[in-house]
Design a protein around this motif. Structure first.
Motif, PDB file in Angstrom:
ATOM      1  N   TYR A  44       4.369   0.577   5.822  1.00 33.09           N
ATOM      2  CA  TYR A  44       3.303   1.119   5.469  1.00 33.09           C
ATOM      3  C   TYR A  44       2.412   1.296   6.971  1.00 33.09           C
ATOM      4  CZ  TYR A  44       4.477   0.513   0.774  1.00 33.09           C
ATOM      5  OH  TYR A  44       5.140   0.643  -0.547  1.00 33.09           O
ATOM      6  N   LEU A  45       1.894   2.727   6.863  1.00 38.02           N
ATOM      7  CA  LEU A  45       1.468   3.013   8.440  1.00 38.02           C
ATOM      8  C   LEU A  45       0.060   3.028   8.512  1.00 38.02           C
ATOM      9  CD1 LEU A  45       4.246   5.160   9.304  1.00 38.02           C
ATOM     10  CD2 LEU A  45       4.427   2.869   9.462  1.00 38.02           C
ATOM     11  N   GLY A  46      -0.601   2.231   7.585  1.00 41.04           N
ATOM     12  CA  GLY A  46      -2.194   1.875   8.033  1.00 41.04           C
ATOM     13  C   GLY A  46      -3.005   3.208   7.500  1.00 41.04           C
ATOM     14  N   GLN A  47      -4.119   3.364   8.568  1.00 40.45           N
ATOM     15  CA  GLN A  47      -5.155   4.424   8.116  1.00 40.45           C
ATOM     16  C   GLN A  47      -4.746   5.556   7.472  1.00 40.45           C
ATOM     17  OE1 GLN A  47      -5.083   2.429  10.825  1.00 40.45           O
ATOM     18  NE2 GLN A  47      -7.184   1.730  11.303  1.00 40.45           N
ATOM     19  N   LEU A  48      -3.536   6.272   8.195  1.00 44.01           N
ATOM     20  CA  LEU A  48      -3.168   7.625   7.879  1.00 44.01           C
ATOM     21  C   LEU A  48      -2.300   7.614   6.761  1.00 44.01           C
ATOM     22  CD1 LEU A  48      -2.531   8.994  11.452  1.00 44.01           C
ATOM     23  CD2 LEU A  48      -4.464   9.527   9.989  1.00 44.01           C
ATOM     24  N   ASP A  49      -1.859   6.490   6.201  1.00 43.00           N
ATOM     25  CA  ASP A  49      -0.720   6.566   5.139  1.00 43.00           C
ATOM     26  C   ASP A  49      -1.401   6.242   3.817  1.00 43.00           C
ATOM     27  OD1 ASP A  49       1.384   5.699   3.377  1.00 43.00           O
ATOM     28  OD2 ASP A  49       2.273   4.266   4.839  1.00 43.00           O
ATOM     29  N   SER A  50      -1.350   7.436   2.967  1.00 41.92           N
ATOM     30  CA  SER A  50      -2.075   7.547   1.656  1.00 41.92           C
ATOM     31  C   SER A  50      -1.786   6.366   0.650  1.00 41.92           C
ATOM     32  CB  SER A  50      -1.859   8.886   1.090  1.00 41.92           C
ATOM     33  OG  SER A  50      -0.466   9.210   0.838  1.00 41.92           O
ATOM     34  N   ALA A  51      -0.348   5.768   0.939  1.00 40.65           N
ATOM     35  CA  ALA A  51       0.033   4.772   0.024  1.00 40.65           C
ATOM     36  C   ALA A  51      -0.219   3.222   0.633  1.00 40.65           C
ATOM     37  CB  ALA A  51       1.672   4.846  -0.093  1.00 40.65           C
ATOM     38  N   ALA A  52      -0.788   3.211   1.662  1.00 41.94           N
ATOM     39  CA  ALA A  52      -1.044   2.006   2.354  1.00 41.94           C
ATOM     40  C   ALA A  52      -2.432   1.329   1.900  1.00 41.94           C
ATOM     41  CB  ALA A  52      -1.101   2.125   4.049  1.00 41.94           C
ATOM     42  N   HIS A  53      -2.607   0.064   2.018  1.00 41.07           N
ATOM     43  CA  HIS A  53      -3.566  -0.622   1.397  1.00 41.07           C
ATOM     44  C   HIS A  53      -4.863  -0.313   2.545  1.00 41.07           C
ATOM     45  CE1 HIS A  53      -1.097  -3.974  -0.823  1.00 41.07           C
ATOM     46  NE2 HIS A  53      -1.040  -2.749  -1.318  1.00 41.07           N
ATOM     47  N   ILE A 170       9.035   2.898  -3.315  1.00 36.26           N
ATOM     48  CA  ILE A 170       8.953   2.582  -4.924  1.00 36.26           C
ATOM     49  C   ILE A 170       7.552   2.263  -5.127  1.00 36.26           C
ATOM     50  CG2 ILE A 170       9.921   1.085  -6.713  1.00 36.26           C
ATOM     51  CD1 ILE A 170      12.268   0.947  -5.078  1.00 36.26           C
ATOM     52  N   GLY A 171       7.261   2.948  -6.500  1.00 38.50           N
ATOM     53  CA  GLY A 171       6.039   2.506  -7.164  1.00 38.50           C
ATOM     54  C   GLY A 171       4.740   3.008  -6.673  1.00 38.50           C
ATOM     55  N   VAL A 172       4.886   4.266  -5.635  1.00 37.56           N
ATOM     56  CA  VAL A 172       3.855   4.721  -4.994  1.00 37.56           C
ATOM     57  C   VAL A 172       3.760   6.173  -5.319  1.00 37.56           C
ATOM     58  CG1 VAL A 172       3.565   3.047  -3.171  1.00 37.56           C
ATOM     59  CG2 VAL A 172       4.941   4.862  -2.812  1.00 37.56           C
ATOM     60  N   SER A 173       4.317   6.842  -6.274  1.00 38.62           N
ATOM     61  CA  SER A 173       4.645   8.147  -6.493  1.00 38.62           C
ATOM     62  C   SER A 173       3.224   8.865  -6.735  1.00 38.62           C
ATOM     63  CB  SER A 173       5.515   8.467  -7.722  1.00 38.62           C
ATOM     64  OG  SER A 173       4.917   7.834  -8.914  1.00 38.62           O
ATOM     65  N   ASN A 174       2.173   8.056  -7.264  1.00 36.02           N
ATOM     66  CA  ASN A 174       0.978   8.729  -7.262  1.00 36.02           C
ATOM     67  C   ASN A 174      -0.090   8.560  -6.154  1.00 36.02           C
ATOM     68  OD1 ASN A 174       0.580   5.980  -7.676  1.00 36.02           O
ATOM     69  ND2 ASN A 174      -0.774   6.241  -9.450  1.00 36.02           N
ATOM     70  N   ASP A 177      -0.297  12.434  -0.447  1.00 33.78           N
ATOM     71  CA  ASP A 177       0.783  13.125   0.482  1.00 33.78           C
ATOM     72  C   ASP A 177       1.856  12.241   1.156  1.00 33.78           C
ATOM     73  OD1 ASP A 177      -0.655  15.253  -0.350  1.00 33.78           O
ATOM     74  OD2 ASP A 177      -1.672  15.272   1.998  1.00 33.78           O
ATOM     75  N   TRP A 178       1.729  10.886   1.226  1.00 35.00           N
ATOM     76  CA  TRP A 178       2.477  10.037   1.873  1.00 35.00           C
ATOM     77  C   TRP A 178       3.618   9.564   0.981  1.00 35.00           C
ATOM     78  CZ3 TRP A 178       2.830   7.797   7.107  1.00 35.00           C
ATOM     79  CH2 TRP A 178       2.288   8.746   7.916  1.00 35.00           C
ATOM     80  N   ALA A 179       3.404   9.462  -0.400  1.00 31.36           N
ATOM     81  CA  ALA A 179       4.339   8.853  -1.441  1.00 31.36           C
ATOM     82  C   ALA A 179       5.687   9.432  -1.320  1.00 31.36           C
ATOM     83  CB  ALA A 179       3.717   9.448  -2.788  1.00 31.36           C
ATOM     84  N   GLY A 180       5.993  10.491  -0.746  1.00 27.77           N
ATOM     85  CA  GLY A 180       7.547  10.724  -0.720  1.00 27.77           C
ATOM     86  C   GLY A 180       8.088  10.854   0.712  1.00 27.77           C
ATOM     87  N   LYS A 181       7.435  10.077   1.584  1.00 24.12           N
ATOM     88  CA  LYS A 181       8.092   9.963   3.040  1.00 24.12           C
ATOM     89  C   LYS A 181       9.015   8.893   2.838  1.00 24.12           C
ATOM     90  CE  LYS A 181       3.981  11.781   5.767  1.00 24.12           C
ATOM     91  NZ  LYS A 181       4.943  12.806   6.300  1.00 24.12           N
ATOM     92  N   PRO A 182      10.046   8.991   3.592  1.00 30.21           N
ATOM     93  CA  PRO A 182      11.217   8.065   3.686  1.00 30.21           C
ATOM     94  C   PRO A 182      10.875   6.937   4.448  1.00 30.21           C
ATOM     95  CG  PRO A 182      11.849   9.887   5.264  1.00 30.21           C
ATOM     96  CD  PRO A 182      10.159  10.361   4.486  1.00 30.21           C
ATOM     97  N   LEU A 183      10.331   6.089   3.975  1.00 20.04           N
ATOM     98  CA  LEU A 183       9.852   4.662   4.575  1.00 20.04           C
ATOM     99  C   LEU A 183      10.388   3.389   4.056  1.00 20.04           C
ATOM    100  CD1 LEU A 183       6.302   5.886   5.509  1.00 20.04           C
ATOM    101  CD2 LEU A 183       8.059   5.650   7.008  1.00 20.04           C
ATOM    102  N   ARG A 184      11.212   3.565   3.021  1.00 18.74           N
ATOM    103  CA  ARG A 184      11.982   2.566   2.643  1.00 18.74           C
ATOM    104  C   ARG A 184      13.164   2.470   3.041  1.00 18.74           C
ATOM    105  NH1 ARG A 184      15.415   2.591  -2.487  1.00 18.74           N
ATOM    106  NH2 ARG A 184      15.786   0.714  -3.152  1.00 18.74           N
ATOM    107  N   TYR A 185      13.684   1.250   3.395  1.00 24.48           N
ATOM    108  CA  TYR A 185      14.877   1.122   4.058  1.00 24.48           C
ATOM    109  C   TYR A 185      15.796  -0.027   3.328  1.00 24.48           C
ATOM    110  CZ  TYR A 185      12.177   3.562   7.594  1.00 24.48           C
ATOM    111  OH  TYR A 185      11.273   4.123   8.342  1.00 24.48           O
ATOM    112  N   PHE A 186      17.012   0.056   3.356  1.00 20.43           N
ATOM    113  CA  PHE A 186      18.059  -0.875   2.677  1.00 20.43           C
ATOM    114  C   PHE A 186      19.367  -0.839   3.101  1.00 20.43           C
ATOM    115  CE2 PHE A 186      17.762   2.937  -0.023  1.00 20.43           C
ATOM    116  CZ  PHE A 186      19.103   3.148  -0.324  1.00 20.43           C
ATOM    117  N   VAL A 187      19.831  -2.064   3.060  1.00 16.42           N
ATOM    118  CA  VAL A 187      21.182  -2.176   3.365  1.00 16.42           C
ATOM    119  C   VAL A 187      22.394  -1.345   2.399  1.00 16.42           C
ATOM    120  CG1 VAL A 187      23.374  -3.800   3.992  1.00 16.42           C
ATOM    121  CG2 VAL A 187      20.911  -4.244   4.487  1.00 16.42           C
ATOM    122  N   LYS A 188      22.962  -0.189   2.876  1.00 19.35           N
ATOM    123  CA  LYS A 188      23.931   0.457   2.072  1.00 19.35           C
ATOM    124  C   LYS A 188      24.897  -0.298   1.288  1.00 19.35           C
ATOM    125  CE  LYS A 188      26.578   4.584   1.705  1.00 19.35           C
ATOM    126  NZ  LYS A 188      27.231   5.709   2.202  1.00 19.35           N
TER     127      LYS A 188
END
Length: 209
Positions: A44-53, A170-174, A177-188
């Motif tokens: 979560y990337l702070g002030q510019l990130d619409s999904a960030a706290h 996940i859980g930030v679809s609403n 603009d940043w909701a769809g950015k690929p910022l979730r990472y996981f072990v395949k």
């Protein structure tokens, strides 16, 4: 980890979120030590990130730990569940990494009693792992992982993913603009990743090298 750890100082928050995959997260709980390998994170990337706290510089008593030095514990609650975040940048740069899931490694018996769940459902989500660890309040907020806290992220106790996958968070679809950015990472292929479909699970190696 500590505030002087170069792991934070030299990397962007999305890099930190990827580097954390495979690190051992531990908690010295009242019932004993529990821990697991981190298999899923979100940046979560702070002030510019619409999904960030901290979007648009929002700063409240509840999200103040995000503004702390790197390695600050930030616990918050959503829908009655507690989630674990770590501040990832310099003081007053409110960017963080949400730890979404772990593969149990230490104190599994304690976790099973805490959650009364078995199998991959034990820790395959951010609220689930906190319940399994037995953390149900925000008392550790503002502490530093590994310095003055019972929580620690062990940078040098690490498993190496065969491959890191990305997706939208996940859980930030609403959340704009940043909701769809690929910022979730996981072990395949790791079966403890939240929402991992059975057909995609690597049950032989759990996605590790």
């Amino acid at each position: 980890m500590s505030t002087s750890d170069p792991f934070y100082a030299s990397a962007s928050t999305d890099q930190v979120a990827q580097e954390m995959l495979g690190m051992l997260l531990t908690y010295q709980s009242p019932k004993g030590l529990v821990g697991g390998w981190i298999v899923e994170t979100e940046a979560y990337l702070g002030q510019l990130d619409s999904a960030a706290h901290a979007f648009k510089g929002r700063r409240t008593a509840s999200n103040e730990p995000l503004y702390g030095p790197p390695g600050t514990v930030y616990i918050y609650s959503i829908h009655g569940r507690y989630l674990l975040d770590v501040a990832a940048q310099a003081k007053d740069v409110p960017q963080g990494v949400l730890i979404r899931a772990v593969e149990p490694f230490i104190g599994k018996e304690i976790m099973l009693k805490n959650r009364a769940k078995t199998g991959f459902d034990l820790t395959n989500g951010p609220g689930k792992l906190m319940e399994a660890f037995g953390i149900s309040d925000k008392k550790m907020n503002f502490e530093i992982f590994g310095d003055n806290s019972k929580l620690d992220i062990h940078k040098h106790r690490k498993k190496i993913p065969q491959m890191i996958e990305t997706s939208n968070r996940i859980g930030v679809s609403n959340q704009g603009d940043w909701a769809g950015k690929p910022l979730r990472y996981f072990v395949k292929g790791n079966p403890f990743v939240s929402g991992m479909k059975k057909r995609d699970m690597d049950l032989d190696h759990f996605g590790w090298r």
